[in-house]
Design an enzyme around this catalytic site. Structure first.
Site, PDB file in Angstrom:
ATOM      1  N   MET A  45       5.631   2.284  -3.918  1.00 45.42           N
ATOM      2  CA  MET A  45       5.522   0.907  -4.410  1.00 45.42           C
ATOM      3  C   MET A  45       4.507   0.826  -5.544  1.00 45.42           C
ATOM      4  SD  MET A  45       7.627  -1.143  -2.821  1.00 45.42           S
ATOM      5  CE  MET A  45       6.918  -2.705  -3.322  1.00 45.42           C
ATOM      6  N   LYS A  46       3.424   1.563  -5.446  1.00 43.38           N
ATOM      7  CA  LYS A  46       2.414   1.552  -6.505  1.00 43.38           C
ATOM      8  C   LYS A  46       3.019   2.032  -7.820  1.00 43.38           C
ATOM      9  CE  LYS A  46      -1.482   1.944  -3.366  1.00 43.38           C
ATOM     10  NZ  LYS A  46      -2.554   2.742  -2.833  1.00 43.38           N
ATOM     11  N   ASN A  64       0.791  -1.237   0.000  1.00 43.32           N
ATOM     12  CA  ASN A  64       0.000   0.000   0.000  1.00 43.32           C
ATOM     13  C   ASN A  64       0.820   1.283   0.000  1.00 43.32           C
ATOM     14  OD1 ASN A  64      -2.413  -1.385  -0.099  1.00 43.32           O
ATOM     15  ND2 ASN A  64      -2.504  -1.606   2.108  1.00 43.32           N
ATOM     16  N   CYS A  65       2.099   1.197  -0.161  1.00 46.29           N
ATOM     17  CA  CYS A  65       2.981   2.362  -0.216  1.00 46.29           C
ATOM     18  C   CYS A  65       2.834   3.040  -1.588  1.00 46.29           C
ATOM     19  CB  CYS A  65       4.416   1.895   0.015  1.00 46.29           C
ATOM     20  SG  CYS A  65       5.688   3.109  -0.325  1.00 46.29           S
ATOM     21  N   ASN A  66       2.708   4.359  -1.611  1.00 44.47           N
ATOM     22  CA  ASN A  66       2.550   5.087  -2.877  1.00 44.47           C
ATOM     23  C   ASN A  66       3.726   4.881  -3.822  1.00 44.47           C
ATOM     24  OD1 ASN A  66       0.040   6.123  -2.241  1.00 44.47           O
ATOM     25  ND2 ASN A  66       0.872   7.961  -1.295  1.00 44.47           N
TER      26      ASN A  66
END
Length: 117
Positions: free
Chosen positions: A13-14, A9-11
């Protein structure tokens, strides 16, 4: 095989997942929230990236006491790992390791260069 390490859920990571998908790069995902990183993998990260492995701007790092912060910058892999294994969010995200690939953080131009895209 290329493995991407981080938290789903890390931005950042997205962005990394979008890059990998958009460039059809096959990968495995190692989720820090579901698995504990091995000491050997952690030692490999430190050998490859040095102190960049620790995300000193993150909330997890800021919540650590001064002793723990000193250990994380001290260079003793075993002592560092004892803190990291219980606080995996203190690691910079993403970390990508694979055949000829070693990336930390997400910078699209670096990723394009590393993956030849």
């Amino acid at each position: 095989m290329t493995t991407i390490y981080g938290i789903k859920n890390c931005n950042t990571m997205k962005k990394a997942f979008d890059f990998l998908k958009g460039h059809n790069i096959t990968h495995e995902f190692f989720d820090y929230k579901k698995s504990v990183l091995s000491q050997d993998d952690f030692a490999n990260f430190v050998a490859t990236f040095g102190e960049k492995v620790i995300n000193k701007q993150g909330t997890t790092y800021r919540k650590l006491d001064d002793t723990a912060k000193t250990v994380l910058t001290g260079g003793d892999i075993s002592a560092m790992y004892e803190i990291v294994k219980d606080n995996l969010s203190v690691l910079k995200r993403p970390i990508v390791m694979g055949d000829g690939v070693a990336l930390i953080g997400f910078d699209e131009s670096n990723w394009k260069e590393m993956f030849g895209k």
